[in-house]
Design a protein around this motif. Structure first.
Motif, short mmCIF file in Angstrom:
data_model
loop_
_atom_site.label_atom_id
_atom_site.label_comp_id
_atom_site.label_asym_id
_atom_site.label_seq_id
_atom_site.Cartn_x
_atom_site.Cartn_y
_atom_site.Cartn_z
N VAL A 44 -53.24 16.61 -3.05
CA VAL A 44 -51.86 16.39 -3.49
C VAL A 44 -51.04 15.70 -2.40
O VAL A 44 -50.36 14.70 -2.64
N TRP A 45 -51.13 16.22 -1.16
CA TRP A 45 -50.31 15.67 -0.07
C TRP A 45 -50.74 14.25 0.28
O TRP A 45 -49.91 13.38 0.54
N ILE A 46 -52.05 14.00 0.29
CA ILE A 46 -52.54 12.65 0.59
C ILE A 46 -52.11 11.68 -0.50
O ILE A 46 -51.67 10.55 -0.23
N SER A 47 -52.23 12.11 -1.76
CA SER A 47 -51.84 11.26 -2.88
C SER A 47 -50.35 10.94 -2.84
O SER A 47 -49.93 9.80 -3.09
N LEU A 48 -49.53 11.94 -2.49
CA LEU A 48 -48.09 11.73 -2.41
C LEU A 48 -47.74 10.74 -1.29
O LEU A 48 -46.84 9.91 -1.44
N ALA A 49 -48.47 10.85 -0.16
CA ALA A 49 -48.23 9.91 0.94
C ALA A 49 -48.56 8.49 0.51
O ALA A 49 -47.81 7.54 0.81
N LEU A 50 -49.66 8.31 -0.20
CA LEU A 50 -50.05 6.97 -0.66
C LEU A 50 -49.09 6.45 -1.72
O LEU A 50 -48.74 5.26 -1.74
N LEU A 51 -48.63 7.34 -2.61
CA LEU A 51 -47.66 6.93 -3.62
C LEU A 51 -46.33 6.55 -2.98
O LEU A 51 -45.67 5.59 -3.40
N PHE A 52 -45.95 7.31 -1.95
CA PHE A 52 -44.72 6.97 -1.24
C PHE A 52 -44.85 5.59 -0.59
O PHE A 52 -43.91 4.79 -0.64
N ASN A 53 -45.99 5.32 -0.01
CA ASN A 53 -46.20 4.02 0.63
C ASN A 53 -46.14 2.89 -0.40
O ASN A 53 -45.55 1.83 -0.15
N ALA A 54 -46.72 3.14 -1.58
CA ALA A 54 -46.66 2.14 -2.65
C ALA A 54 -45.21 1.93 -3.10
O ALA A 54 -44.78 0.78 -3.34
N GLY A 55 -44.46 3.02 -3.23
CA GLY A 55 -43.06 2.91 -3.62
C GLY A 55 -42.23 2.19 -2.57
O GLY A 55 -41.35 1.38 -2.89
#
Length: 308
Positions: free
Chosen positions: A39-50
């Protein structure tokens, strides 16, 4: 962006602690730890995409690409260096015989404290770097020395119970001899006593400060943008508790990883020292860091594999 990110972090912490069972006394399973790590890794990658999407529409694709790569590289470095925290946390819990079901609360408070301390240290570091750019060379020299020292003491396990801070705490505080569940403080005959779990929390917080002294200068080698430094660091810290429970039972299988981390610090420090003559592209830094970390992980698994 600052306001949105801070609101997001507070919301995720609230969900973790009060909705998804973070406040309940229980032994964290590998499955739960793996799920939260994902979850935390996915959120970090999604944040970077955003972040990339937002910057593309406001300042252009070139800056957006650079900032996104800076975030990803910084996050990878901070996430890798946080593994060293895991090893130290494991030593602390083992030295004080902390049951697995009580370790969760220590790490909850440890992560919350780390978030505050990291924020203060990052913002202070960003101001110092902006006002006195030559400090980057001091950071570089410090990282080279730290990396070299880690190479020579990677196999040594410090005696956590002999920490000078603990000796001072035991001298001036009333400390019980036994654990009292998840409590940090208990009352006996109207007198307040601190439990060994409180001393463990003190050590966890101190160890994070020590690691921050290494990791924060490391990310300034990638970027001096306070927002990128702050967000990549905070995302790495948010996943620290899950990472600990994921790796705690198999930490001995990754004993060579500390050598890889030492080489990463040495490489980053060298990069900072040679900046006046050679500005290394971020893509090269990312490649070198990835190869060093992945190589040390593969080597650890190969060396620790069970014989046929």
């Amino acid at each position: 962006m600052w306001g949105v990110f801070i609101a997001f972090v507070l919301a995720m912490l609230a969900l973790d602690l009060f909705v998804f069972g973070g406040s309940k006394v229980h032994k964290v399973s590998v499955k739960e730890a793996a799920s939260w790590s994902l979850v935390w890794i996915s959120l970090a990658l999604l944040f970077n995409a955003g972040l990339w999407w937002y910057l593309t529409g406001t300042v252009g694709a070139e800056i957006a690409d650079r900032k996104a790569l800076e975030f990803f590289t910084g996050y990878l470095i901070e996430k890798s260096l946080s593994v060293d925290n895991v090893f130290v946390f494991l030593l602390i819990f083992t030295a004080f015989n902390v049951p697995a079901e009580y370790q969760r609360r220590v790490l909850v408070y440890g992560v919350l404290g780390a978030l505050v301390m990291r924020a203060v240290m990052i913002l202070a570091g960003a101001w110092v770097v902006q006002e006195f750019s030559w400090v980057l060379y001091l950071f570089g020299a410090f990282l080279v020395v730290t990396g070299g020292r880690m190479l020579f003491v990677a196999e040594e396990e410090p005696d956590m119970t002999q920490n000078p801070v603990l000796r001072i705490a035991r001298k001036y505080l009333r400390v019980t001899d036994e654990h009292h569940g998840e409590k940090f403080v208990v009352q006996k005959n109207g007198i307040r006593y601190f439990t060994p779990l409180f001393l463990v929390l003190v050590l966890v917080e101190i160890s994070d400060v020590v690691f921050a002294v290494d990791s924060i200068p490391a990310i300034f080698a990638i970027t001096t943008d306070p927002f990128i430094v702050f967000t990549s660091n905070i995302f790495a810290i948010l996943g620290l508790r899950a990472l600990y429970f994921l790796l705690a039972d198999m930490a001995d299988r990754f004993h060579l990883l500390q050598y890889g981390l030492a080489l990463v610090l040495t490489f980053i420090g060298t990069k900072m020292l040679i900046m006046p003559w050679f500005h290394m592209p971020i893509a090269i830094s990312l490649t070198v860091v990835t190869v060093l970390i992945a190589g040390s992980v593969v080597a650890s698994l190969y060396v620790s594999r069970k014989p046929d």
